[in-house]
Design an enzyme around this catalytic site. Structure first.
Site, PDB file in Angstrom:
ATOM      1  N   GLU A 193       1.206  -1.191  -0.132  1.00 44.65           N
ATOM      2  CA  GLU A 193      -0.153   0.256  -0.160  1.00 44.65           C
ATOM      3  C   GLU A 193       0.667   1.591  -0.168  1.00 44.65           C
ATOM      4  O   GLU A 193       0.308   1.708   1.118  1.00 44.65           O
ATOM      5  CB  GLU A 193      -0.906  -0.071   1.413  1.00 44.65           C
ATOM      6  CG  GLU A 193      -1.987  -0.809   1.083  1.00 44.65           C
ATOM      7  CD  GLU A 193      -2.630  -1.426   2.334  1.00 44.65           C
ATOM      8  OE1 GLU A 193      -2.985  -0.441   3.047  1.00 44.65           O
ATOM      9  OE2 GLU A 193      -3.454  -1.706   2.530  1.00 44.65           O
ATOM     10  N   HIS A 249     -10.501  -6.226  -2.378  1.00 47.63           N
ATOM     11  CA  HIS A 249     -11.314  -6.125  -0.813  1.00 47.63           C
ATOM     12  C   HIS A 249     -12.711  -5.702  -2.141  1.00 47.63           C
ATOM     13  O   HIS A 249     -12.482  -4.223  -2.245  1.00 47.63           O
ATOM     14  CB  HIS A 249     -10.882  -5.391   0.053  1.00 47.63           C
ATOM     15  CG  HIS A 249      -9.768  -5.829   0.445  1.00 47.63           C
ATOM     16  ND1 HIS A 249     -10.079  -6.730   1.150  1.00 47.63           N
ATOM     17  CD2 HIS A 249      -8.799  -5.669   0.953  1.00 47.63           C
ATOM     18  CE1 HIS A 249      -8.708  -7.690   2.257  1.00 47.63           C
ATOM     19  NE2 HIS A 249      -7.894  -6.525   1.863  1.00 47.63           N
ATOM     20  N   ASP A 296     -12.446 -10.709  -1.311  1.00 47.37           N
ATOM     21  CA  ASP A 296     -13.173 -10.511   0.322  1.00 47.37           C
ATOM     22  C   ASP A 296     -14.223 -10.206  -0.965  1.00 47.37           C
ATOM     23  O   ASP A 296     -14.054  -8.568  -1.310  1.00 47.37           O
ATOM     24  CB  ASP A 296     -13.860 -10.386   1.572  1.00 47.37           C
ATOM     25  CG  ASP A 296     -13.046  -9.712   1.963  1.00 47.37           C
ATOM     26  OD1 ASP A 296     -12.628  -8.358   1.174  1.00 47.37           O
ATOM     27  OD2 ASP A 296     -11.875  -9.228   3.226  1.00 47.37           O
ATOM     28  N   GLU A 310      -6.169 -11.135  -1.041  1.00 45.36           N
ATOM     29  CA  GLU A 310      -6.783 -10.197  -0.363  1.00 45.36           C
ATOM     30  C   GLU A 310      -8.563 -10.616  -0.315  1.00 45.36           C
ATOM     31  O   GLU A 310      -9.691 -10.066   0.538  1.00 45.36           O
ATOM     32  CB  GLU A 310      -6.448  -9.614   0.855  1.00 45.36           C
ATOM     33  CG  GLU A 310      -5.171  -9.437   1.275  1.00 45.36           C
ATOM     34  CD  GLU A 310      -4.506  -7.652   1.946  1.00 45.36           C
ATOM     35  OE1 GLU A 310      -5.560  -7.279   2.681  1.00 45.36           O
ATOM     36  OE2 GLU A 310      -3.680  -8.165   2.031  1.00 45.36           O
ATOM     37  N   ASN A 335       1.966  -4.995  -2.874  1.00 43.61           N
ATOM     38  CA  ASN A 335       0.577  -5.473  -2.932  1.00 43.61           C
ATOM     39  C   ASN A 335       0.173  -4.494  -2.576  1.00 43.61           C
ATOM     40  O   ASN A 335       0.756  -3.588  -1.858  1.00 43.61           O
ATOM     41  CB  ASN A 335       0.610  -6.480  -1.607  1.00 43.61           C
ATOM     42  CG  ASN A 335      -1.110  -6.938  -1.133  1.00 43.61           C
ATOM     43  OD1 ASN A 335      -1.280  -7.369  -2.490  1.00 43.61           O
ATOM     44  ND2 ASN A 335      -1.152  -7.089   0.005  1.00 43.61           N
TER      45      ASN A 335
HETATM   46  C1  XIL Z   1      -6.511  -6.297   8.279  1.00 42.86           C
HETATM   47  C2  XIL Z   1      -6.884  -7.798   9.398  1.00 42.86           C
HETATM   48  O1  XIL Z   1      -7.882  -8.105   8.765  1.00 42.86           O
HETATM   49  C3  XIL Z   1      -7.748  -7.027  10.359  1.00 42.86           C
HETATM   50  O2  XIL Z   1      -7.341  -8.320  11.456  1.00 42.86           O
HETATM   51  C4  XIL Z   1      -6.556  -5.743  11.093  1.00 42.86           C
HETATM   52  O3  XIL Z   1      -6.789  -5.677  12.640  1.00 42.86           O
HETATM   53  C5  XIL Z   1      -6.243  -4.648   9.919  1.00 42.86           C
HETATM   54  O4  XIL Z   1      -5.638  -5.670   9.242  1.00 42.86           O
HETATM   55  N1  XIL Z   1      -4.790  -5.028   3.581  1.00 42.86           N
HETATM   56  C6  XIL Z   1      -4.089  -5.228   4.479  1.00 42.86           C
HETATM   57  C7  XIL Z   1      -3.723  -6.262   5.006  1.00 42.86           C
HETATM   58  O5  XIL Z   1      -3.030  -5.370   3.790  1.00 42.86           O
HETATM   59  O6  XIL Z   1      -3.041  -6.611   5.840  1.00 42.86           O
HETATM   60  C8  XIL Z   1      -5.368  -5.676   6.592  1.00 42.86           C
HETATM   61  O7  XIL Z   1      -6.079  -6.790   7.426  1.00 42.86           O
HETATM   62  C9  XIL Z   1      -6.315  -5.447   5.395  1.00 42.86           C
HETATM   63  C10 XIL Z   1      -6.115  -4.962   4.029  1.00 42.86           C
END
Ligand code: XIL
Length: 451
Positions: free
Chosen positions: A158, A237, A268, A266, A201
């Site tokens: 990020e 996401h 979802d 990641e 990422n």
């Molecule tokens: C999130 C986790 O799922 C949570 O449990 C934590 O509180 C915050 O981080 N981008 C990322 C992940 O790269 O590491 C994040 O994970 C979600 C967004």
């Protein structure tokens, strides 16, 4: 520093376990496919984020072990978890996940080395030269501990801003070290573990837009100058504000064309039912359409532990039942859900058996009434049910049919007579005649329980 050195033969053992598991699956003709086995058939991994704190929950680990071929520690490898104070590395929770994964033959994604978030304050308060050293020490500490055991590392996470500018995000690294911090991180990472794939990422880079253009420009520059980078992770996401982009596949492909692997890291998607399933299908199809899309990771096993649990964004519900999204992903991967697949609705022994009860008054006269209670099975077949009916104190029941009552004061507990067995979703019921004795109020129903 209190770094534990991991014994390298562990990785070799894990490989043997993986090979044995794959052979067993391939030779069992009647076994239903799982996400991991179906993805393996497509030459991909199918992973999930895992939290060490849930590994003691039997249903959690059973689902994890059955379905997934790769794990990403959800928080346990982040800077705040692994180096909370300078030079003191703690790997207990991350090791638990890695050990669990290896003993089941699963691969591990490393997440994440350099990120502005979940960053201890001691890092942010360093000046430029201290920060540069701390960043390299952190990369070396993590990657050294897990050397040879991580298939891909999110080296930098990020680093770009949202919105139209394509600029770098302000962070201690960006602000003190400038654009070059990303390159320095990747060069350090390559030397620390030459076997690991090194990934950049990010989120909101899933479609073609100003942010993904900026990442694209950086990757292209890295490739042209020989800065070591092997893959780009697309967090993915999604929700109604940030839907699956229509040019998702095209975007993955343009990165792949630069000569890097792409991974969905990641995933979802908030929602439910067939709409959520259709979106999941699009994502899987996009990955499969891109040769260099080497695998997908969903950001959690079950909705109940999702970081966005309110949006029910995952493939298994809070009871570890497969959602329509699961079926869509499995079928997009070319897998099939055989009969008796654990987690299926209708598969006794691994699911929560539920029922609901409703009441109606079916006849009414001056001194009395007839009541009917309808019992409906949930997603699983029912072999016995119990419901309580609390009557107003004055009332009394003179007869009851299609059920077996027991009494405690004015509470009657009713169990089946002949009608305990119900298919998933099917209904039965019992009726009764009550004398009002001066009270015309309705009885109240307690919770229906079933087994
Ligand atoms: C999130 C986790 O799922 C949570 O449990 C934590 O509180 C915050 O981080 N981008 C990322 C992940 O790269 O590491 C994040 O994970 C979600 C967004």
């Amino acid at each position: 520093m209190s770094m534990k050195l991991r014994r390298l033969p562990r990785a070799a053992t894990a490989g043997l376990v993986a090979a044995a598991a794959l052979t067993a699956a391939a030779h069992s003709a009647e076994a239903a496919d799982t996400l991991g086995s179906a993805a393996a058939g497509q030459g991909r991994y199918f992973g999930t984020a895992v939290a060490a704190s849930h590994l003691g929950e039997a249903d959690y680990t059973a689902t994890l072990d059955r379905e997934f071929s790769s794990v990403t520690p959800e928080n346990e490898m982040k800077w705040d978890a692994t180096e909370p104070s300078r030079g003191t590395f703690t790997f207990t929770s991350a090791d638990r996940i890695v050990d669990h994964a290896q003993s089941r033959g699963m691969d591990v994604r490393g997440h994440t080395l350099v990120w502005h978030s979940q960053l201890p304050s001691w890092v942010s308060s360093l000046g430029a030269s201290g920060l540069r050293t701390a960043m390299k020490d952190h990369i070396n500490g993590l990657m050294g501990h897990y050397k040879g055991e991580i298939h891909s590392w999110d080296v930098v996470n990020e680093a770009f801003q949202d919105g139209g500018s394509g600029a770098r995000r302000s962070s201690p690294f960006q602000d003190k070290l400038g654009d070059g911090f990303i390159e320095e991180a990747f060069r350090t990472a390559r030397a620390a573990d030459p076997a690991a794939k090194l990934c950049y990422n990010d989120y909101n880079t899933d479609g073609v837009n100003a942010k993904s253009d900026a990442v694209y420009t950086m990757v292209k520059d890295f490739k042209s100058r020989g800065v070591p980078i092997d893959c780009v992770g697309f967090q993915s996401h999604f929700n109604s504000n940030s839907p699956v982009p229509s040019d998702y596949r095209q975007n993955l492909q343009r990165f792949a064309d630069l000569g890097v692997d792409v991974q969905i890291t990641e995933l979802d998607i908030e929602g439910s039912g067939s709409a959520q399933a259709a979106d999941y299908r699009k994502v899987v199809e996009a990955c499969l359409a891109v040769d260099r899309c080497t695998g997908m990771t969903v950001w959690g096993v079950t909705d109940k532990y999702s970081w966005r649990s309110g949006g029910t964004p995952l493939l298994f519900d809070g009871n570890y039942q497969e959602k329509p999204a699961y079926d869509a992903v499995l079928s997009a991967l070319g897998g099939s859900d055989g009969p008796g697949d654990p987690g299926d609705p209708g598969d006794p022994g691994d699911a929560t058996v539920t029922c609901t009860a409703t009441y109606t008054r079916t006849a009414d006269w001056n001194s009395g009434y007839n009541g009917q209670v309808t019992i409906t099975a949930g997603d699983e077949p029912v072999s016995a049910w119990t419901v309580t009916v609390t009557l107003p104190a004055q009332q009394s029941v003179s007869s009851l049919w299609n059920g077996t009552p027991t009494w405690s004061g004015n509470v009657m507990t009713v169990r089946p007579s002949w009608n305990g067995t119900l298919a998933a979703g099917a209904s039965t019921g019992f009726g009764f005649t009550a004398a009002k004795n001066g009270s015309d109020a309705a009885p109240t129903l307690g919770t229906c329980t079933a087994s």
